[in-house]
Design a protein around this motif. Structure first.
Motif, PDB file in Angstrom:
ATOM      1  N   THR A  28     -35.627  11.266 -49.007  1.00 18.69           N
ATOM      2  CA  THR A  28     -36.074   9.870 -48.983  1.00 18.69           C
ATOM      3  C   THR A  28     -37.320   9.697 -49.844  1.00 18.69           C
ATOM      4  OG1 THR A  28     -35.147   9.608 -46.769  1.00 18.69           O
ATOM      5  CG2 THR A  28     -36.737   7.946 -47.478  1.00 18.69           C
ATOM      6  N   GLN A 128     -29.928  10.353 -56.996  1.00 18.53           N
ATOM      7  CA  GLN A 128     -29.201   9.510 -56.030  1.00 18.53           C
ATOM      8  C   GLN A 128     -28.001  10.256 -55.455  1.00 18.53           C
ATOM      9  OE1 GLN A 128     -29.966   6.389 -54.906  1.00 18.53           O
ATOM     10  NE2 GLN A 128     -28.181   6.388 -53.590  1.00 18.53           N
ATOM     11  N   GLN A 132     -27.871  11.959 -51.520  1.00 17.36           N
ATOM     12  CA  GLN A 132     -26.780  11.528 -50.623  1.00 17.36           C
ATOM     13  C   GLN A 132     -25.982  12.734 -50.146  1.00 17.36           C
ATOM     14  OE1 GLN A 132     -25.736   8.587 -49.325  1.00 17.36           O
ATOM     15  NE2 GLN A 132     -27.400   7.436 -50.238  1.00 17.36           N
ATOM     16  N   THR A 149     -28.310   8.678 -43.265  1.00 19.41           N
ATOM     17  CA  THR A 149     -27.985   8.125 -44.587  1.00 19.41           C
ATOM     18  C   THR A 149     -28.555   6.718 -44.741  1.00 19.41           C
ATOM     19  OG1 THR A 149     -25.795   7.427 -43.823  1.00 19.41           O
ATOM     20  CG2 THR A 149     -25.935   9.542 -44.978  1.00 19.41           C
ATOM     21  N   ASN A 153     -31.199   5.634 -47.713  1.00 16.58           N
ATOM     22  CA  ASN A 153     -30.962   4.509 -48.619  1.00 16.58           C
ATOM     23  C   ASN A 153     -32.084   3.481 -48.611  1.00 16.58           C
ATOM     24  OD1 ASN A 153     -28.492   5.216 -49.902  1.00 16.58           O
ATOM     25  ND2 ASN A 153     -27.509   4.973 -47.931  1.00 16.58           N
TER      26      ASN A 153
END
Length: 192
Positions: A28, A128, A132, A149, A153
């Motif tokens: 993050t 990215q 993920q 998740t 995001n």
């Protein structure tokens, strides 16, 4: 012989809840910093127009090329990341964002600025897809997978909000070069 990504995935699958949370926090954080790069221009549009001596239409191309690169490159990057270790992939993504910002500092024309955004966009795509993948794998057998998740995001969105508040202050004290340098510094620290 198992390929590197299979071994790595097996190691992450056996991640303890503590290590899964660490993966989530670091992933993050790097996406917050990547958000700085993605949304670099909007809070400083007039500064960028004056600095590079370009009109809004040209800046729109510079801004949108980042998204076009991501749209085109996401799937191929996903396929490539399955063949390389996560640490290497993360470093490559961070280096691309750093390199894109270094090129932008020295860009004397719009063509070079577009090239810097293409490189930056590729780095963003790598990070990215990688983050993920890491988070969903780390939380694979957890009821918190969706929450994890979801939190990941929010990283880019927090990056956008932080940048929109920090960048105007940075540009007042250090100019646009200062904005590029703070993005480089944050990405470099998080990549380590």
């Amino acid at each position: 012989m198992e390929n590197n990504s299979t071994v790595q995935a097996q190691q992450i699958k056996t991640a303890t809840p503590r290590s899964a949370i660490i993966i989530l926090i670091l992933s993050t954080a790097i996406m917050v910093a990547a958000g700085f790069a993605n949304f670099k221009f909007p809070p400083l549009i007039t500064d960028f127009l004056a600095y590079y001596g370009i009109e809004m239409g040209a800046l729109s191309i510079v801004m949108s090329v980042f998204q076009w690169v991501c749209i085109i490159a996401m799937l191929p990057i996903g396929l490539l990341l399955s063949k390389y270790p996560a640490k290497l992939s993360g470093v490559v993504g961070a280096v691309c964002i750093i390199l894109g910002n270094v090129i932008a500092i020295f860009a004397a024309n719009i063509g070079l600025l577009v090239v810097s955004r293409v490189i930056e966009g590729l780095g963003y795509c790598v990070l990215q897809v990688l983050t993920q993948s890491l988070v969903t794998t780390a939380f694979q057998n957890s009821k918190a997978k969706g929450t994890a998740t979801g939190l990941l995001n929010t990283g880019m969105l927090f990056g956008q909000m932080i940048h929109y508040n920090v960048a105007p202050r940075v540009v007042l004290t250090a100019g646009l070069e200062g904005v590029y340098l703070y993005i480089i510094a944050v990405i470099a620290v998080l990549a380590v």
